[in-house]
Design a protein around this motif. Structure first.
Motif, mmCIF file in Angstrom:
data_model
loop_
_atom_site.group_PDB
_atom_site.id
_atom_site.type_symbol
_atom_site.label_atom_id
_atom_site.label_comp_id
_atom_site.label_asym_id
_atom_site.label_seq_id
_atom_site.Cartn_x
_atom_site.Cartn_y
_atom_site.Cartn_z
ATOM 1 N N ILE A 173 28.227 49.106 47.185
ATOM 2 C CA ILE A 173 28.987 48.222 46.284
ATOM 3 C C ILE A 173 30.471 48.531 46.463
ATOM 4 O O ILE A 173 30.920 49.649 46.198
ATOM 5 N N ARG A 174 31.207 47.525 46.938
ATOM 6 C CA ARG A 174 32.650 47.695 47.133
ATOM 7 C C ARG A 174 33.390 47.298 45.854
ATOM 8 O O ARG A 174 32.958 46.356 45.164
ATOM 9 N N VAL A 175 34.470 47.996 45.548
ATOM 10 C CA VAL A 175 35.277 47.643 44.372
ATOM 11 C C VAL A 175 36.749 47.693 44.767
ATOM 12 O O VAL A 175 37.239 48.717 45.259
ATOM 13 N N ASN A 176 37.433 46.587 44.582
ATOM 14 C CA ASN A 176 38.867 46.514 44.867
ATOM 15 C C ASN A 176 39.561 45.804 43.711
ATOM 16 O O ASN A 176 38.909 45.156 42.889
ATOM 17 N N SER A 177 40.885 45.924 43.656
ATOM 18 C CA SER A 177 41.631 45.193 42.625
ATOM 19 C C SER A 177 42.696 44.345 43.284
ATOM 20 O O SER A 177 43.082 44.581 44.431
ATOM 21 N N ILE A 178 43.147 43.341 42.521
ATOM 22 C CA ILE A 178 44.319 42.589 42.970
ATOM 23 C C ILE A 178 45.371 42.659 41.879
ATOM 24 O O ILE A 178 45.053 42.718 40.688
#
Ligand SMILES: NC(=O)c1ccc[n+]([C@@H]2O[C@H](COP(=O)([O-])OP(=O)(O)OC[C@H]3O[C@@H](n4cnc5c(N)ncnc54)[C@H](OP(=O)(O)O)[C@@H]3O)[C@@H](O)[C@H]2O)c1
Length: 248
Positions: A173-178
């Motif tokens: 599960i990848r988690v990134n923010s913008i």
């Protein structure tokens, strides 16, 4: 199409960035569950999105609401959730001396607690691999007069993306923010800002204009899709150059 056969959940999707994201996701072949608290606005948004969007009234800051949302999503579409966009957020403009603990807690409860519940309650319903995108803000890294609670909440969101990414990397599960800068959405109505004030802010943006919600949605799509499959724990600035270019 980047999201064909994918099921996505977008919180805070009745207006602004969340709605533009849902619109783009549907155009890219996804089935999308959209949520917000105001039922009328949410239904209007779902109507505009068409048959591939399912509205579920839910407060992102309520774990039981989010459990119900994911159960509804999986039951309705008969599949696991592939993408989660934790977008729901509020902004309030108050000087520190006029900010009660109640006000501070409200912003933290929605912007940080809401993101936490959105991600935590998603876990049993998520596919492997999956992609989670948290909507933070340029405000995470820039102190802003009269927005101390909001700025602190968004710094927490960037931090959460990195810790979630660390904890979930082995699960696929990848988690990134913008981090958007200034985007032209109804959030500014709640701040009591006039269009003239917004245009005043725009003068300090290197690109000299606020973003359209669709321009933020394009970056969210990238992070949601396999196009960013080697990225996790990252934050992408989508701010017309505000964080990267000196004003001098
Ligand atoms: N616009 C900008 O310049 C900008 C810049 C940086 C970051 N952001 C971030 O981008 C995100 C979206 O903002 P926006 O500008 O698109 O604002 P917006 O147009 O006001 O949309 C906010 C959405 O979130 C929903 N919402 C608010 N509180 C909620 C809650 N507790 N549970 C579920 N839904 C909730 C709202 O609907 P209901 O009120 O009906 O629940 C609405 O659908 C926010 O996290 C914001 O902080 C915006």
């Amino acid at each position: 199409m980047l999201l064909e056969h994918k099921l996505a959940v977008v919180t805070g999707a009745s207006t602004g960035i969340g709605f533009a994201t849902a619109q783009r996701f549907v155009a890219e072949g996804a089935r999308v569950v959209i949520s917000a608290r105001n039922e009328d606005k949410l239904r209007q948004a779902a109507q505009k999105l068409g048959a591939h969007a399912l509205p579920v009234v839910a407060d992102a800051a309520s774990p039981t609401d989010m459990q119900r949302l994911y159960k509804t999503a999986v039951d309705h579409f008969q599949r696991e959730v592939n993408v989660v966009v934790a977008n729901a957020g509020i902004s309030r403009q108050t000087p520190v001396r006029e900010t009660s603990l109640e006000h501070f807690s409200e912003v933290m409860n929605v912007n940080v607690g809401g993101v936490y519940s959105t991600v935590r309650e998603a876990l049993p319903s998520l596919s492997r691999p999956a992609s989670i995108v948290l909507v933070a803000s340029l405000a995470a890294n820039q102190g802003t007069k009269n927005f101390s609670a909001y700025c602190a909440s968004k710094a927490a969101v960037v931090s959460l993306a990195k810790s979630f990414a660390a904890e979930f990397v082995e699960l696929g599960i990848r988690v990134n923010s913008i981090s958007p800068g200034v985007a032209n959405t109804p959030i500014f109505d709640t701040l009591g800002m006039t269009e003239a004030q917004l245009l005043e802010w725009a003068k300090v943006i290197p690109m000299k204009r606020p973003a359209e919600p669709a321009e933020i949605a394009a970056a969210i799509l990238f992070l949601a899709s396999d196009a960013s499959r080697y990225m996790t724990g990252a934050d992408i600035a989508v701010d017309g150059g505000m964080s990267g270019i000196s004003p001098f």
